[in-house]
Enzyme design. Sequence first.
Site, short mmCIF file in Angstrom:
data_model
loop_
_atom_site.label_atom_id
_atom_site.label_comp_id
_atom_site.label_asym_id
_atom_site.label_seq_id
_atom_site.Cartn_x
_atom_site.Cartn_y
_atom_site.Cartn_z
N SER A 1 0.85 -1.19 0.00
CA SER A 1 0.00 0.00 0.00
C SER A 1 0.88 1.23 0.00
O SER A 1 1.66 1.45 0.94
CB SER A 1 -0.89 0.01 1.24
OG SER A 1 -1.36 1.33 1.46
N HIS B 1 -1.24 -1.31 -4.32
CA HIS B 1 -2.49 -0.97 -3.64
C HIS B 1 -2.56 0.54 -3.42
O HIS B 1 -1.66 1.14 -2.83
CB HIS B 1 -2.55 -1.71 -2.31
CG HIS B 1 -3.84 -1.56 -1.57
ND1 HIS B 1 -4.96 -2.32 -1.86
CD2 HIS B 1 -4.20 -0.75 -0.54
CE1 HIS B 1 -5.94 -1.98 -1.04
NE2 HIS B 1 -5.52 -1.03 -0.24
N ASP C 1 -4.84 3.63 -1.90
CA ASP C 1 -5.93 3.97 -0.99
C ASP C 1 -6.46 5.37 -1.29
O ASP C 1 -5.75 6.36 -1.14
CB ASP C 1 -5.43 3.91 0.46
CG ASP C 1 -5.14 2.49 0.90
OD1 ASP C 1 -6.07 1.67 0.85
OD2 ASP C 1 -3.99 2.20 1.27
N MET D 1 -9.11 8.12 -0.17
CA MET D 1 -9.97 8.52 0.96
C MET D 1 -10.51 9.92 0.73
O MET D 1 -9.77 10.79 0.25
CB MET D 1 -9.16 8.49 2.25
CG MET D 1 -8.45 7.18 2.51
SD MET D 1 -7.60 7.21 4.10
CE MET D 1 -6.65 5.68 4.00
N HIS E 1 -8.47 0.98 -3.91
CA HIS E 1 -9.37 0.78 -2.77
C HIS E 1 -10.03 2.12 -2.44
O HIS E 1 -9.38 3.01 -1.90
CB HIS E 1 -8.53 0.23 -1.60
CG HIS E 1 -9.27 0.14 -0.30
ND1 HIS E 1 -8.60 -0.07 0.90
CD2 HIS E 1 -10.59 0.21 0.01
CE1 HIS E 1 -9.48 -0.11 1.89
NE2 HIS E 1 -10.69 0.06 1.38
N MET F 1 -12.31 4.52 -0.35
CA MET F 1 -12.92 4.69 0.99
C MET F 1 -13.63 6.03 0.94
O MET F 1 -13.10 7.06 1.41
CB MET F 1 -11.83 4.67 2.07
CG MET F 1 -11.34 3.27 2.38
SD MET F 1 -9.71 3.27 3.16
CE MET F 1 -8.68 3.33 1.71
N MET G 1 -11.29 -5.75 5.53
CA MET G 1 -10.47 -4.82 6.32
C MET G 1 -10.11 -5.48 7.65
O MET G 1 -10.98 -5.97 8.37
CB MET G 1 -11.23 -3.52 6.61
CG MET G 1 -11.44 -2.60 5.42
SD MET G 1 -9.95 -2.20 4.50
CE MET G 1 -8.92 -1.44 5.75
N PHE H 1 -6.18 4.83 8.08
CA PHE H 1 -4.76 5.09 8.37
C PHE H 1 -3.93 3.83 8.22
O PHE H 1 -4.43 2.73 8.49
CB PHE H 1 -4.61 5.64 9.80
CG PHE H 1 -5.43 6.87 10.04
CD1 PHE H 1 -4.95 8.12 9.67
CD2 PHE H 1 -6.70 6.77 10.59
CE1 PHE H 1 -5.74 9.25 9.86
CE2 PHE H 1 -7.49 7.90 10.78
CZ PHE H 1 -7.00 9.14 10.41
N GLY I 1 -0.43 1.65 9.40
CA GLY I 1 0.31 1.42 10.64
C GLY I 1 -0.53 1.06 11.85
O GLY I 1 -0.07 1.21 12.98
N ASP J 1 -6.54 -6.48 4.31
CA ASP J 1 -5.90 -5.16 4.30
C ASP J 1 -5.85 -4.55 5.70
O ASP J 1 -6.90 -4.26 6.28
CB ASP J 1 -6.69 -4.26 3.34
CG ASP J 1 -6.11 -2.87 3.20
OD1 ASP J 1 -5.03 -2.59 3.74
OD2 ASP J 1 -6.76 -2.05 2.52
N GLY K 1 1.32 -2.08 4.08
CA GLY K 1 1.84 -0.72 3.94
C GLY K 1 3.06 -0.52 4.80
O GLY K 1 4.20 -0.59 4.37
C1 DX5 Z 1 -6.18 1.59 5.63
C2 DX5 Z 1 -5.75 1.23 4.23
C3 DX5 Z 1 -4.64 0.26 4.14
C4 DX5 Z 1 -3.38 0.69 4.82
C5 DX5 Z 1 -2.63 -0.53 5.20
O1 DX5 Z 1 -7.37 2.31 5.58
O2 DX5 Z 1 -6.83 0.68 3.50
O3 DX5 Z 1 -4.40 -0.12 2.79
O4 DX5 Z 1 -2.56 1.50 4.04
O5 DX5 Z 1 -1.50 -0.13 5.87
P1 DX5 Z 1 -0.81 -1.04 6.97
O6 DX5 Z 1 -0.31 -2.28 6.29
O7 DX5 Z 1 0.28 -0.17 7.47
O8 DX5 Z 1 -1.83 -1.36 8.02
ZN ZN Z 2 -6.43 -0.25 1.49
#
Ligand code: DX5
Ligand code: ZN
Length: 213
Positions: free
Chosen positions: A6, A31, A33, A35, A64, A66, A135, A141, A143, A173, A195
């Site tokens: 990601s 990937h 994201d 948002m 993805h 959101m 999810m 976010f 991390g 994810d 990510g």
């Molecule tokens: C969160 C995202 C993820 C995120 C994953 O809303 O959809 O794709 O970047 O990051 P890590 O692997 O750091 O949890």
């Molecule tokens: Zn994602």
Amino acid sequence: MYVAPSILSADFGKLNDEITAVCEAGADLIHVDVMDGHFVPNLTIGPVVVKSVAKIATKPLDIHLMVDDNTFFTNLFIPLKPKFLSFHIESENHPLRLIDHIRKNGISPGIVLNPHTEISTLKYIIKEVDLVLLMSVNPGFGGQKFIPSIIEKSRELRELIYKTDAKCLIEVDGGVNGLNVAELDEAGVDIVVAGNYVFSSQSYKAAITSLKL
Ligand code: DX5
Ligand code: ZN
């Protein structure tokens, strides 16, 4: 196991180099994201930046969404021809119509479930999508900490796919790392998004390889 880094956790100051590095390190998909600051309390990137990502990436994009307005954002990203374009079931009143629209544009449609959303909501959708993204954190976010109940949920989804003879892939994810990937693999997951685990590592190649079981 396929691995989709990601780019949310990438260094956006040198995004081109980051994309090239993960592609060369063995990523299967990139990937992305998206948002909107409404569906989730964060704001990321739009089609202008993703267009330049698509130009650099040698691996297909896995977008993805959101967002609250799925049709609006879908239409922004269709011209970029990602491999997968996925949206959240929680923010869509007419998922089957949107799935059909995405497929008619030559893109594989995916549906995303928040951690609390039941697998049973997929009963009449599962055969229409190419991907179900579960999810394993509350979206918004990178991390965050992996929610362990997603292991059982993945098994439940695998069972539904088997029972209905559906053909979709399972993607997980959020909070995925070298320690929990084996359990996900055993539960029948096909693709992991990672990510923080990849982008905070010393060696992208070592991190990605450790996820490929
Ligand atoms: C969160 C995202 C993820 C995120 C994953 O809303 O959809 O794709 O970047 O990051 P890590 O692997 O750091 O949890
Ligand atoms: Zn994602």
